[in-house]
Design an enzyme around this catalytic site. Structure first.
Site, PDB file in Angstrom:
ATOM      1  N   HIS A 163       8.037  -2.484   2.152  1.00 43.73           N
ATOM      2  CA  HIS A 163       7.748  -1.048   2.022  1.00 43.73           C
ATOM      3  C   HIS A 163       9.008  -0.202   1.772  1.00 43.73           C
ATOM      4  CE1 HIS A 163       3.858  -2.245   3.290  1.00 43.73           C
ATOM      5  NE2 HIS A 163       4.131  -2.344   4.567  1.00 43.73           N
ATOM      6  N   HIS A 213       0.816  -1.219   0.000  1.00 43.40           N
ATOM      7  CA  HIS A 213       0.000   0.000   0.000  1.00 43.40           C
ATOM      8  C   HIS A 213       0.848   1.267   0.000  1.00 43.40           C
ATOM      9  CE1 HIS A 213       0.469  -0.518   4.376  1.00 43.40           C
ATOM     10  NE2 HIS A 213       0.353   0.799   4.424  1.00 43.40           N
TER      11      HIS A 213
END
Ligand code: NAP
Length: 482
Positions: free
Chosen positions: A238, A176
């Site tokens: 990430h 995300h």
């Protein structure tokens, strides 16, 4: 400035794990916002699925509450219309019941997507059953949550399993971070301006820092987290993705495989990291809050809740430029930033100005998403030529005014990309494997050394050794601040 909302095609989106935390906190409130914005049209359908025998009405009332709690404060009058798009079917991912009911709900001619918001052990069984029962076709898409494996071997096995049932072009592996507005803006700034790209190399950049700091501890995820740690939970995915976007060569087009090819080259060019360039930490108890070990219930845990690394990329552009990565829990502030620190001026013409002036491009992911560039200017007023460093602020909230409030959050943007069939902001299988191939030996190294994480105070910037990682090279970390 008016943002354009382009409605996506009519879709049937099945969410497995529809009663879970992620579905209630992020996915459904996000879809509601897209509905209110007019991007999701009312003839689209969201079908929730889990083992709980809720029925459509039961799930709708669960989602109504979730939207009240996690959705936008306004637009309450649109909730009923949105809930009208929802349906529910009881399915056990590992069983054979319920699949015919699910199949009966899906329509020909609508984009068909399946979101696997369940434990990773269920990704394989779900993929298999969707095919077995003729529910997913050659055009269907699957969305796979993190974690994608816990090492190279398990990631490879998962890729193999998924690829038995779906082509790579159908698999959307979510990170995300890639859906964040600022992360995409980073690419716009790099590749949409003449100013930066000529300077984007080891001639002009001194070093780059990537920080993802959290104030929360492991909370209810203790059991999972203690088997994972900051390296697996944050760096392998990430921080690695952020590093790739900062360091990659310009892709020839802003298109899925062109971008992902360039990211893959960065990961493959990462040097192994020697032990003295890795600092791992664990938060200690404070007066009011338990230590990491107490929180996870494992008094002998060697898992890191903090990690800092000095990373090098072995290619022409970045030779000699250190990338400092750090991430941790229970730190001073919730603060995620990429800072591109340019080199000092070779010579100053301003007599008496002994201070070091550096341009710094700072890309803030949270809070206050935005980008600013520190530049040196003359301090206004009388008194001669005194220089001062000021940020040129490109904070979206200021530049876009009210529009900033309607910028989609990462999950909703990524789901809309799934429906559009755009994989640019999703990780490809070979990327994930390459990231594990770099990560695995680092973890194996500290496990073999029985390396014990350094304790750090809650509310601090992490262990002192992490500060030393930069200090001994004459550099310093940027402040972690809200
Ligand atoms: P969760 O709260 O534990 O929810 C799990 C969901 O899976 C529930 O809806 C559960 O419903 C369903 N489920 C469990 N076993 C099932 C089975 N055999 N067949 C069908 N459904 C089953 O988990 P979560 O936090 O939402 O996380 C979901 C996924 O997203 C995980 O892979 C997680 O790592 C990932 N993720 C979560 C977050 C987050 O913020 N929560 C962030 C990043 C990634 P029933 O019990 O009714 O079946």
């Amino acid at each position: 400035m008016v943002s354009r909302v382009i409605p996506v095609d009519r879709f049937d989106l099945v969410i497995f794990g529809a009663t879970g935390d992620l579905a209630r906190r992020k996915i459904l409130p996000g879809l509601f916002r897209r509905f209110v914005a007019g991007q999701m049209t009312p003839d689209s359908r969201i079908i929730g699925s889990a083992r709980s025998p809720l029925g459509a009405e039961g799930w709708r009332s669960m989602i109504r509450e979730a939207i009240h709690e996690f959705g936008p404060a306004e637009s309450g009058d649109r909730i009923d219309a949105f809930l009208g798009c929802l349906d529910y079917v009881t399915v056990d991912a590992t069983g054979d019941g319920g699949w015919a009911d699910l199949k009966a709900l899906l329509r020909e001619g609508a984009v068909r997507a399946f979101y696997f918001s369940v434990a990773p052990s269920l990704f394989g069984p779900l993929a298999e059953r969707l095919r077995q029962h003729g529910i997913a076709g050659a055009d269907s898409r699957i969305v796979v949550e993190k974690p994608f494996g816990r090492d190279l071997e398990s990631a490879r096995a998962l890729n193999r399993t998924l690829s038995e049932h779906f082509g790579e072009g159908q698999i959307y592996r979510i990170d995300h971070y890639l859906g964040k507005e600022t992360v995409q803006n980073l690419m716009a700034v790099r590749f949409g301006n003449l100013l930066f790209e000529p300077l984007w190399n080891n001639h002009y950049i001194d070093h780059i820092q990537i920080t993802v700091a959290e104030t929360v501890g492991v909370g209810g995820r203790g059991e999972y987290y203690d088997k994972s740690g900051a390296m697996r939970d944050m760096v392998q995915n990430h921080l690695m993705q952020l590093l790739c976007l900062i360091a990659m060569e310009p892709p020839s087009r802003f298109e899925a495989d062109a971008v992902r090819d360039e990211k893959l080259k960065v990961i493959r060019a990462l040097r192994p990291v020697p032990a003295h360039h890795i600092v791992r930490g664990q938060y200690d108890a404070s007066d009011s809050s338990p230590s990491y070990r107490e929180e996870v219930g494992n008094p002998r845990s060697f898992t890191e809740s903090f990690i800092a690394l000095r990373v090098e990329i072995a290619n022409w552009r970045w030779a000699g430029v250190p990338f400092y990565l750090r991430t941790g829990k229970k730190l001073r502030a919730r603060h995620s930033e990429i800072a591109v620190v340019f080199k000092d001026l070779g010579h100053t013409i301003f007599e008496g100005d002994e201070r070091r002036h550096r341009n710094i491009l700072s890309i803030r992911l949270q809070p206050n998403e935005g980008i600013d560039l520190t530049v040196t200017i003359k301090e206004p007023g009388q008194g001669g030529m005194r220089l001062v460093d000021v940020p040129l602020d490109m904070t979206f909230a200021q530049a876009l005014g009210k529009e900033a409030a309607s910028v989609p959050d990462a999950y909703e943007r990524l789901i809309m990309d799934v429906i559009r069939g755009n994989q640019t902001l999703f990780m490809r299988g070979d990327e994930v494997e390459a990231a594990w191939a770099w990560t695995d030996p680092l973890i194996a190294g500290w496990e073999a050394r029985h390396d014990v994480p350094k304790l750090y105070d809650q509310g601090s910037s992490g262990p002192d050794d992490a500060l030393m990682l930069l200090h001994r090279e004459g550099r310093r970390w940027r402040d972690i601040r809200a």
